[in-house]
Write a protein that holds these residues in place. Sequence first.
Motif, PDB file in Angstrom:
ATOM      1  N   ALA A   1      60.546  40.225  65.754  1.00 54.23           N
ATOM      2  CA  ALA A   1      59.906  41.297  66.532  1.00 54.23           C
ATOM      3  C   ALA A   1      60.752  42.548  66.631  1.00 54.23           C
ATOM      4  N   LYS A   2      62.073  42.471  66.471  1.00 54.54           N
ATOM      5  CA  LYS A   2      62.922  43.641  66.702  1.00 54.54           C
ATOM      6  C   LYS A   2      63.111  44.446  65.430  1.00 54.54           C
ATOM      7  N   LYS A   3      63.285  45.709  65.612  1.00 55.10           N
ATOM      8  CA  LYS A   3      63.584  46.606  64.512  1.00 55.10           C
ATOM      9  C   LYS A   3      65.102  46.685  64.369  1.00 55.10           C
ATOM     10  N   ASP A   4      65.576  46.484  63.177  1.00 59.08           N
ATOM     11  CA  ASP A   4      67.022  46.450  62.975  1.00 59.08           C
ATOM     12  C   ASP A   4      67.568  47.865  63.069  1.00 59.08           C
ATOM     13  N   ARG A   5      68.118  48.187  64.230  1.00 62.48           N
ATOM     14  CA  ARG A   5      68.643  49.533  64.468  1.00 62.48           C
ATOM     15  C   ARG A   5      70.159  49.594  64.333  1.00 62.48           C
ATOM     16  N   LEU A   6      70.829  48.455  64.085  1.00 66.34           N
ATOM     17  CA  LEU A   6      72.278  48.448  64.092  1.00 66.34           C
ATOM     18  C   LEU A   6      72.876  49.373  63.027  1.00 66.34           C
ATOM     19  N   PRO A   7      72.389  49.333  61.778  1.00 69.02           N
ATOM     20  CA  PRO A   7      73.006  50.223  60.779  1.00 69.02           C
ATOM     21  C   PRO A   7      72.924  51.700  61.182  1.00 69.02           C
ATOM     22  N   GLY A   8      71.745  52.124  61.695  1.00 70.31           N
ATOM     23  CA  GLY A   8      71.617  53.517  62.109  1.00 70.31           C
ATOM     24  C   GLY A   8      72.551  53.870  63.242  1.00 70.31           C
ATOM     25  N   THR A   9      72.732  52.930  64.178  1.00 62.29           N
ATOM     26  CA  THR A   9      73.640  53.171  65.306  1.00 62.29           C
ATOM     27  C   THR A   9      75.081  53.327  64.819  1.00 62.29           C
ATOM     28  N   ILE A  10      75.497  52.436  63.915  1.00 62.41           N
ATOM     29  CA  ILE A  10      76.869  52.521  63.389  1.00 62.41           C
ATOM     30  C   ILE A  10      77.067  53.842  62.642  1.00 62.41           C
ATOM     31  N   ALA A  11      76.046  54.262  61.877  1.00 62.53           N
ATOM     32  CA  ALA A  11      76.159  55.520  61.131  1.00 62.53           C
ATOM     33  C   ALA A  11      76.317  56.706  62.082  1.00 62.53           C
ATOM     34  N   ASP A  12      75.500  56.727  63.163  1.00 65.16           N
ATOM     35  CA  ASP A  12      75.624  57.815  64.140  1.00 65.16           C
ATOM     36  C   ASP A  12      76.972  57.753  64.862  1.00 65.16           C
ATOM     37  N   ALA A  13      77.405  56.544  65.198  1.00 70.40           N
ATOM     38  CA  ALA A  13      78.694  56.396  65.880  1.00 70.40           C
ATOM     39  C   ALA A  13      79.832  56.900  64.987  1.00 70.40           C
ATOM     40  N   GLU A  14      79.768  56.609  63.684  1.00 74.02           N
ATOM     41  CA  GLU A  14      80.791  57.091  62.751  1.00 74.02           C
ATOM     42  C   GLU A  14      80.804  58.623  62.717  1.00 74.02           C
ATOM     43  N   GLU A  15      79.579  59.222  62.714  1.00 70.38           N
ATOM     44  CA  GLU A  15      79.497  60.684  62.687  1.00 70.38           C
ATOM     45  C   GLU A  15      80.118  61.277  63.950  1.00 70.38           C
ATOM     46  N   TYR A  16      79.776  60.687  65.130  1.00 72.51           N
ATOM     47  CA  TYR A  16      80.333  61.170  66.393  1.00 72.51           C
ATOM     48  C   TYR A  16      81.860  61.003  66.403  1.00 72.51           C
ATOM     49  N   PHE A  17      82.336  59.849  65.915  1.00 72.92           N
ATOM     50  CA  PHE A  17      83.770  59.541  65.956  1.00 72.92           C
ATOM     51  C   PHE A  17      84.548  60.470  65.017  1.00 72.92           C
ATOM     52  N   ARG A  18      83.957  60.760  63.840  1.00 69.09           N
ATOM     53  CA  ARG A  18      84.604  61.711  62.920  1.00 69.09           C
ATOM     54  C   ARG A  18      84.722  63.076  63.583  1.00 69.09           C
ATOM     55  N   GLU A  19      83.640  63.488  64.294  1.00 68.74           N
ATOM     56  CA  GLU A  19      83.656  64.794  64.942  1.00 68.74           C
ATOM     57  C   GLU A  19      84.706  64.849  66.045  1.00 68.74           C
ATOM     58  N   LEU A  20      84.772  63.775  66.855  1.00 69.15           N
ATOM     59  CA  LEU A  20      85.725  63.771  67.975  1.00 69.15           C
ATOM     60  C   LEU A  20      87.171  63.746  67.486  1.00 69.15           C
ATOM     61  N   THR A  21      87.413  63.008  66.407  1.00 71.75           N
ATOM     62  CA  THR A  21      88.803  62.845  65.910  1.00 71.75           C
ATOM     63  C   THR A  21      89.141  63.842  64.813  1.00 71.75           C
ATOM     64  N   ASP A  22      88.286  64.841  64.641  1.00 69.79           N
ATOM     65  CA  ASP A  22      88.542  65.880  63.632  1.00 69.79           C
ATOM     66  C   ASP A  22      88.685  65.280  62.240  1.00 69.79           C
ATOM     67  N   GLY A  23      87.886  64.257  61.931  1.00 70.23           N
ATOM     68  CA  GLY A  23      87.859  63.667  60.609  1.00 70.23           C
ATOM     69  C   GLY A  23      88.970  62.675  60.334  1.00 70.23           C
ATOM     70  N   ASN A  24      89.771  62.308  61.332  1.00 72.70           N
ATOM     71  CA  ASN A  24      90.873  61.361  61.095  1.00 72.70           C
ATOM     72  C   ASN A  24      90.357  59.957  60.803  1.00 72.70           C
ATOM     73  N   TYR A  25      89.182  59.621  61.363  1.00 66.29           N
ATOM     74  CA  TYR A  25      88.626  58.288  61.145  1.00 66.29           C
ATOM     75  C   TYR A  25      87.247  58.450  60.524  1.00 66.29           C
ATOM     76  N   THR A  26      87.009  57.682  59.446  1.00 69.41           N
ATOM     77  CA  THR A  26      85.816  57.903  58.628  1.00 69.41           C
ATOM     78  C   THR A  26      84.806  56.772  58.680  1.00 69.41           C
ATOM     79  N   GLN A  27      85.201  55.607  59.169  1.00 68.25           N
ATOM     80  CA  GLN A  27      84.284  54.461  59.113  1.00 68.25           C
ATOM     81  C   GLN A  27      84.564  53.511  60.277  1.00 68.25           C
TER      82      GLN A  27
END
Length: 942
Positions: free
Chosen positions: A814-840
């Motif tokens: 019944a659930k929609k697999d949203r985990l990959p999209g969440t991880i992708a957005d989290a990576e984008e936010y984390f790259r922005e916060l750390t000025d690109g120091n962390y990529t994945q």
Amino acid sequence: MKIEAVEIYGYGKWVDQTFQVADSMQIFYGGNEAGKTTLMSFVHSVLFGFPHRQSAELRYEPKTDSRYGGKLLVQDTRYGRVTIERVKGKASGEVTVFLEDGTTGSDALLNELLYGMDREWYQSIYSINLDGIQHIDRMTKEKLNRYFLSAGTLGTEQFLKEADRLHTQASKLYKPTGRVPDINKKMKDVEKKGRKVEAAKKKNSQYTELVNDKQRIEQTIRDIREKLNETDSHLSQLRQMAREWSRFEELRTLQQELQRADIEMLPEDGLHQLNHFNTQLEELRTGEIHEQEKIRQYQETYRPSKMLDFYERNEDQFHAMQTELEDIRVKIVTLEQLQEDEEQMKQRLLKEKLRLGLNPIADMPGELTVEERQLISRQAKEAQQLEKQLEETQNRLSLLEYKRQSLSEEIDALENQLWTNKEYEQMEQLSNQRKAGEDSSSAADQTKRTGSLQWMTIAGGVGLFVLSFLLPVPMNWLAIAVGIGLFIGVFSFKKRAASQEKTEPLDASTPYSYEDYIKQTEIRKNWRLKLAQSDEIEQQRREVEQEKEKYQQKKEVVSRQWNQLKEQKQIPDSWTMEETLTKEEDLSSIRDDELSLSEKRTQLNDLLSSLQTWKQTLMVFEEDIDLSSSYQDLFQQVKRIFQSVKEEEKRQQEYIARFKEANRELERLIQEIKKIETKKRRLLRAVEAETEEEFRKKYAAREDLKQKRARLELLKSQLEEWLETFEAFRSQEELSEVIQEKEQTMMQLKNEEDEQTNQKIQREVDIRKLEEGGDYAVLLQEYENAKSELQTLVDEWASLKVAAHLIEQTLNYAKKDRLPGTIADAEEYFRELTDGNYTQILLEEDTMRVRHKNHLLYDASELSRGTAEQLYVCLRLAFIKNIADTMELPLLVDDGFVNFDPERKRRMWALLENISREAQVLYFTFDQEAMEEFQQAGVTVL
């Protein structure tokens, strides 16, 4: 759901306070003890209940006011404007939810409004404070997936809890390495009893053999324990090596990379060119995927329906049916109007028949001819005259009966006063003798005149009685009254006259006086008169009865003729002749209405036949329409089919054009991709790199060579004592295999130890049994009972595991697999916060690791406190963004970024402002700079 206003009755320091909240971003600014945390706790309490007194959270009961609680005014996309009020009541408070349509509810409605979310769920995701974001270690892949499962299948949290409960119950029954669960204990018990049974079979062996066997087992146990100690020591070392293996791998990788390191002459702008090519390829491939998706959607979405396919194969038949549709519509409208008119006429006829007293289901009375009407009129008048005559005769009979009864009573009373004839004759002689001796002429004359007057009065009364039988009813009663008055007058006069005479007895031989004699004489005269009157009244009664019988016979003749006519014309029995004549006009109107109703029914049958024929032609649509529906519904369904076919035909032409355009665009993108890939391969060959990764490594080698060497020296110093041991293993898998082998060896040794110990105990028991005696049959029965009990427990455990698995599997579908999209957005936010120091971000089952831009992996526990907190916030914000289409709740942030450096804090604020477009944000802070940063946000100074 977005909060519009916060109204506090009493909560902590806040009493009778109202706060307005902005739609997207609201800043609550204040220093220490300004009430920020209290206000944030109030929102939690209204939504999820006041904390229990035993809870670690503060209840914030006001010190200066008895009121406790308040309300939130929210705007919800499902329910509109909603007011949530919670006041002091039970432990968590009494909550009332007011919807804008006037509906009210309590906990159940609030639970729907909150998407079934509880306090822990909300605080884990939507409520961020300094304490919460420091627990990055709590965020695992399993927990995040569970959050998504709960969010993706709202209302099924109770099923998840039920699955957890089933797993817990199953674990209480059995664990693979457990000892306490029932199945584990029962398995050991079964094994033990089995061994006892086997041992019991050897009861006839020699006692010496058992003793020697016991000594041998004891020696074996000692040997096993020595091996256990050695293996355990070695296993501890191997496990320590396994924990350090990642650093050893890093060391070995660094050594290999440094050995291969070769500073080559590389183009200065090589990386720029590669990144440019990659950017172009990414854009082109994104466009390619987009076009392929469009084409796929066109192929799936724009596939012609069965109805359109049927239309294309039977276009002429479709047009004919469509042309006929307007005529069918007119027929249906006419049919409905006729049915309505028919029903109205039926109701009107029913009311008229009921009003006239007719049976609604019986035939109508026949129509009367002019002659029949005249006959009924004559008979009605005659019957009325006869009825009147019968009434008069009955009145006369009643009066005569009354007179007869009155005379009878008077005669009976007089007869009771009569003397015997002998007594009267004796008194008559004495009276005559006395009269002969009286000489007074005046007295005689007076007596004569008085007697004459009395007789005249009596005669007049009798005459009036007789006359009363001949006079009409009002006059006869007057005559009777006058006659009775005359009798009373005579009686009174005689009484006065007699009272003047002597009252002494006439003779000593009789007790009666002369006065008594006179009275008796009058009584006898009156008695004879009453008898005569009674005979006369009886004669009159017989004459009146004969007259009444004559009238009655005439009435029966009229009634018989009327009944014959009623039966002939089916006139209701209850109708009189007058009613029949009066209602004949109404009956004529009803007959006309019935004729009109019959004509309408004929029209209805014709229309129904025509529409039924049309309905038969609709059999070609039987899969798409409900043929059991009314004609109006069928008309609408067919009309919708024609409309949908035309619209689909139009869309099909548009889809074909779009499909061709998408194909042309896809071909162009493919050619562009080939060109860029050719340029990229040329660039890679220019630096003798087979892959892009190798290309980047060559460029990165110059920058990180020194860092790698420093890191290598650090790792060597940390792993110096283990290096030789590490070298003995080619890979971590080989080390893991050795550890598993050692663990298996440990388990085998422990099992052997347990087994040998049990055998030793068994031998001791056997020895005692041989010494004391024993029963093999009893042991065998105990063994079978134990196996049966074990099977029962295993069945129960299997049922629990299967039930839990089915629940989780069903909900996973019944659930929609949203985990990959969440991880992708989290990576984008984390790259922005750390000025690109962390990529994945790598979210594994039990751990979370991040990849640095230098390609090194770090556990979350290895990050600095501020960086770890940023990672946790990014995951939560990404989660909120990816479930925004499923649930919309406000995000509460209470000074959660104090450990961020200024630059990262500003980036976090920018990220929050971006998130506020997806979800409402309430930011509680004492940072003046935050107020300056959020220019567009609403600001409340506490």
